[in-house]
Design a protein around this motif. Structure first.
Motif, mmCIF file in Angstrom:
data_model
loop_
_atom_site.group_PDB
_atom_site.id
_atom_site.type_symbol
_atom_site.label_atom_id
_atom_site.label_comp_id
_atom_site.label_asym_id
_atom_site.label_seq_id
_atom_site.Cartn_x
_atom_site.Cartn_y
_atom_site.Cartn_z
ATOM 1 N N GLN A 181 0.727 -1.184 0.154
ATOM 2 C CA GLN A 181 0.028 -0.064 0.062
ATOM 3 C C GLN A 181 0.937 1.291 -0.036
ATOM 4 O OE1 GLN A 181 -2.447 -1.609 3.521
ATOM 5 N NE2 GLN A 181 -3.607 -0.132 2.648
ATOM 6 N N GLU A 182 0.429 2.292 -0.573
ATOM 7 C CA GLU A 182 1.210 3.489 -0.624
ATOM 8 C C GLU A 182 0.256 4.679 -0.238
ATOM 9 O OE1 GLU A 182 3.969 6.118 -3.572
ATOM 10 O OE2 GLU A 182 2.655 5.029 -4.412
ATOM 11 N N SER A 183 0.534 5.517 0.926
ATOM 12 C CA SER A 183 -0.285 6.615 1.485
ATOM 13 C C SER A 183 0.178 7.690 0.692
ATOM 14 C CB SER A 183 0.383 6.837 2.805
ATOM 15 O OG SER A 183 1.771 7.447 2.829
ATOM 16 N N THR A 184 -0.770 8.692 0.790
ATOM 17 C CA THR A 184 -0.962 9.995 0.118
ATOM 18 C C THR A 184 0.391 10.797 -0.021
ATOM 19 O OG1 THR A 184 -3.029 10.500 0.863
ATOM 20 C CG2 THR A 184 -2.005 12.317 -0.216
ATOM 21 N N HIS A 185 1.504 10.698 1.152
ATOM 22 C CA HIS A 185 2.412 11.576 1.208
ATOM 23 C C HIS A 185 3.704 10.687 0.891
ATOM 24 C CE1 HIS A 185 -0.180 14.142 3.480
ATOM 25 N NE2 HIS A 185 0.453 15.113 2.718
ATOM 26 N N GLY A 186 3.338 9.288 0.394
ATOM 27 C CA GLY A 186 4.716 8.473 0.001
ATOM 28 C C GLY A 186 5.235 7.318 0.664
ATOM 29 N N LEU A 187 4.442 7.328 1.871
ATOM 30 C CA LEU A 187 4.995 6.121 2.797
ATOM 31 C C LEU A 187 4.465 4.733 2.183
ATOM 32 C CD1 LEU A 187 6.219 4.877 5.369
ATOM 33 C CD2 LEU A 187 3.666 5.232 6.388
ATOM 34 N N VAL A 188 5.388 3.863 1.998
ATOM 35 C CA VAL A 188 5.020 2.641 1.138
ATOM 36 C C VAL A 188 5.034 1.610 2.269
ATOM 37 C CG1 VAL A 188 5.757 0.906 -0.324
ATOM 38 C CG2 VAL A 188 5.942 3.258 -0.928
ATOM 39 N N LEU A 189 3.828 0.670 2.525
ATOM 40 C CA LEU A 189 3.851 -0.011 3.403
ATOM 41 C C LEU A 189 3.758 -1.777 2.750
ATOM 42 C CD1 LEU A 189 3.326 -1.235 6.437
ATOM 43 C CD2 LEU A 189 0.776 -1.185 6.010
ATOM 44 N N LEU A 190 4.595 -2.653 3.115
ATOM 45 C CA LEU A 190 4.765 -3.723 2.522
ATOM 46 C C LEU A 190 4.635 -4.896 3.556
ATOM 47 C CD1 LEU A 190 8.000 -3.359 0.155
ATOM 48 C CD2 LEU A 190 5.711 -2.802 -0.461
ATOM 49 N N GLN A 191 3.977 -5.975 3.233
ATOM 50 C CA GLN A 191 3.854 -7.033 4.438
ATOM 51 C C GLN A 191 4.382 -8.417 3.718
ATOM 52 O OE1 GLN A 191 -0.537 -5.721 5.026
ATOM 53 N NE2 GLN A 191 0.050 -6.975 6.685
ATOM 54 N N MET A 192 5.059 -9.040 4.257
ATOM 55 C CA MET A 192 5.530 -10.346 3.799
ATOM 56 C C MET A 192 5.147 -11.429 4.684
ATOM 57 S SD MET A 192 7.598 -7.701 3.037
ATOM 58 C CE MET A 192 8.386 -7.022 1.536
ATOM 59 N N HIS A 193 5.248 -12.720 4.371
ATOM 60 C CA HIS A 193 4.748 -13.963 5.090
ATOM 61 C C HIS A 193 5.805 -14.808 4.483
ATOM 62 C CE1 HIS A 193 1.228 -11.923 6.173
ATOM 63 N NE2 HIS A 193 1.076 -11.516 4.737
ATOM 64 N N GLY A 194 6.415 -15.955 5.250
ATOM 65 C CA GLY A 194 7.041 -16.839 4.623
ATOM 66 C C GLY A 194 7.477 -18.050 5.939
ATOM 67 N N THR A 195 8.654 -18.645 5.619
ATOM 68 C CA THR A 195 8.977 -19.875 6.436
ATOM 69 C C THR A 195 10.504 -19.513 6.887
ATOM 70 O OG1 THR A 195 9.775 -21.045 4.359
ATOM 71 C CG2 THR A 195 7.609 -21.696 5.326
ATOM 72 N N ILE A 196 10.406 -20.052 8.271
ATOM 73 C CA ILE A 196 11.821 -20.129 8.751
ATOM 74 C C ILE A 196 12.535 -21.098 8.638
ATOM 75 C CG2 ILE A 196 13.163 -19.119 10.959
ATOM 76 C CD1 ILE A 196 10.146 -18.074 11.757
ATOM 77 N N HIS A 197 13.797 -21.269 8.501
ATOM 78 C CA HIS A 197 14.630 -22.502 8.228
ATOM 79 C C HIS A 197 15.939 -22.379 9.115
ATOM 80 C CE1 HIS A 197 12.165 -23.793 4.754
ATOM 81 N NE2 HIS A 197 12.075 -22.635 4.521
ATOM 82 N N GLN A 198 16.386 -23.595 9.679
ATOM 83 C CA GLN A 198 17.632 -23.821 10.439
ATOM 84 C C GLN A 198 18.485 -24.954 9.908
ATOM 85 O OE1 GLN A 198 16.909 -24.363 14.803
ATOM 86 N NE2 GLN A 198 18.461 -22.196 15.105
ATOM 87 N N ARG A 199 19.548 -24.701 9.416
ATOM 88 C CA ARG A 199 20.311 -25.930 9.099
ATOM 89 C C ARG A 199 19.222 -26.968 8.270
ATOM 90 N NH1 ARG A 199 21.816 -24.321 14.007
ATOM 91 N NH2 ARG A 199 20.557 -25.566 15.194
ATOM 92 N N GLY A 200 18.817 -26.328 7.184
ATOM 93 C CA GLY A 200 18.150 -27.366 6.330
ATOM 94 C C GLY A 200 16.828 -27.816 6.687
ATOM 95 N N THR A 201 16.280 -27.301 7.874
ATOM 96 C CA THR A 201 14.874 -27.747 8.368
ATOM 97 C C THR A 201 13.988 -26.747 8.478
ATOM 98 O OG1 THR A 201 16.015 -29.679 9.756
ATOM 99 C CG2 THR A 201 13.803 -29.003 10.453
ATOM 100 N N CYS A 202 12.609 -26.639 8.295
ATOM 101 C CA CYS A 202 11.825 -25.625 8.367
ATOM 102 C C CYS A 202 11.445 -25.775 9.706
ATOM 103 C CB CYS A 202 10.671 -25.885 7.387
ATOM 104 S SG CYS A 202 9.336 -24.617 7.378
ATOM 105 N N VAL A 203 11.612 -24.787 10.618
ATOM 106 C CA VAL A 203 11.149 -24.768 11.834
ATOM 107 C C VAL A 203 10.023 -23.689 12.224
ATOM 108 C CG1 VAL A 203 13.643 -25.263 12.615
ATOM 109 C CG2 VAL A 203 12.938 -22.819 12.396
ATOM 110 N N GLY A 204 9.681 -22.949 11.369
ATOM 111 C CA GLY A 204 8.421 -22.117 11.864
ATOM 112 C C GLY A 204 8.184 -21.127 10.572
ATOM 113 N N ILE A 205 7.189 -20.109 10.864
ATOM 114 C CA ILE A 205 6.965 -19.059 9.835
ATOM 115 C C ILE A 205 7.244 -17.895 10.543
ATOM 116 C CG2 ILE A 205 5.018 -20.697 9.214
ATOM 117 C CD1 ILE A 205 2.939 -19.438 10.585
ATOM 118 N N PHE A 206 7.072 -16.874 9.460
ATOM 119 C CA PHE A 206 7.150 -15.796 9.900
ATOM 120 C C PHE A 206 6.177 -14.549 9.162
ATOM 121 C CE2 PHE A 206 9.848 -15.547 6.401
ATOM 122 C CZ PHE A 206 9.828 -14.213 5.820
#
Length: 283
Positions: A181-206
């Protein structure tokens, strides 16, 4: 010189490796400047130099971003190199003019994809992950730690680095679920979602959100003004389904931030007394 600036973005190890490859280890270098000079003198062409393995694709993208040159997400390395060489051959002034015209009608979705690819590549590898990508008063809110707040570009960058360097975590975003999203005065808001990995193993989400604002002192590039991070290491089937959902609603606190930002800017404009000097006024 453009090639000199781009080579300066490499780490010491990467730069010396490129120097040894280009010079066939025939020219010693006691400093970064000597190594860069050797690379420039012994390369037959800019194309040959930029195609070296150590001159990675993410470095090329970051160089183009520094120059405010739009890059389509997913562009391969060869095309990035050609875009950089065109920039050098045409001249920064002409390309900057074309870039400003292209940016005048930006695609927020394109910005979202470009930022996602750049940020998580940089974060996961820590190659160019530095505090100068954040505003000095940048604020990081850790939702998973009872909304603990960290203030200041150095401390925000250092804490995010610690997840990768100390805890050996890697973050893989699901670009298809991005929201922008972008506000009237130029602030851009970005939202991301994904997975967390540790040493080759999926350990959670973010879930992670960014507030970006253009900075005229950094070639009008976007810098990070604030960031929210929520990590969950106990997954469920429902959480996994959320990763592919394109209809996630924007959290209320983020909507409030955008509204408050626009209201603050508007109040500053309304409270400013402008003096207009009329040249035709004989008084």
């Amino acid at each position: 010189m453009g090639a000199q600036e781009l080579l300066s973005m490499l780490t010491d190890v990467e730069l010396m490796s490129v120097k040894d490859t280009v010079t066939k280890s025939m020219m010693p270098a006691n400093s970064r400047s000597e190594a860069i000079d050797a690379c420039l003198k012994c390369s037959q062409s800019a194309m040959q130099l930029l195609r070296r393995k150590k001159v990675r694709r993410d470095i090329l993208m970051q160089y183009l971003a520094r120059k405010s040159i739009p890059v389509v997400a997913g562009t391969d390395k060869v095309r990035l190199i050609k875009q950089i060489i065109d920039f050098w051959n045409t001249g920064s002034q002409a390309v900057a003019t074309n870039s400003s015209q292209a940016i005048s009608l930006p695609s927020i979705e394109q910005l979202s994809h470009q930022f996602t690819e750049w940020f998580y590549t940089s974060w996961n590898t820590l190659t160019t992950f530095a505090c100068d990508h954040f505003f000095p008063d940048c604020q990081l809110t850790l939702i998973h730690e009872n909304h603990r707040r960290v203030l200041g570009s150095y401390y925000v960058c250092d804490l995010l680095r610690s997840y990768v360097a100390n805890q050996d975590l890697r973050f893989t975003p699901n670009v298809q679920s991005n929201k922008a999203q972008e506000s009237t005065h130029g602030l851009v808001l970005l939202q991301m979602h994904g997975t967390i990995h540790q040493r080759g193993t999926c350990v959670g989400i973010f879930d992670q959100s960014f507030g970006l604002i253009r900075d005229p002192t950094h070639s009008n590039n976007y810098l990070i003004k604030f960031c929210f991070l929520n990590m969950q290491t106990q997954q469920s089937q429902q959480q996994q389904q959320q990763l592919t959902s394109a209809n996630l609603s924007t959290p209320t606190y983020l909507v409030d931030i955008m509204q408050n930002y626009d209201q603050t800017v508007q109040q500053q404009i309304d409270s400013t007394d402008y003096i207009i000097d009329d040249g035709d006024d004989s008084d």
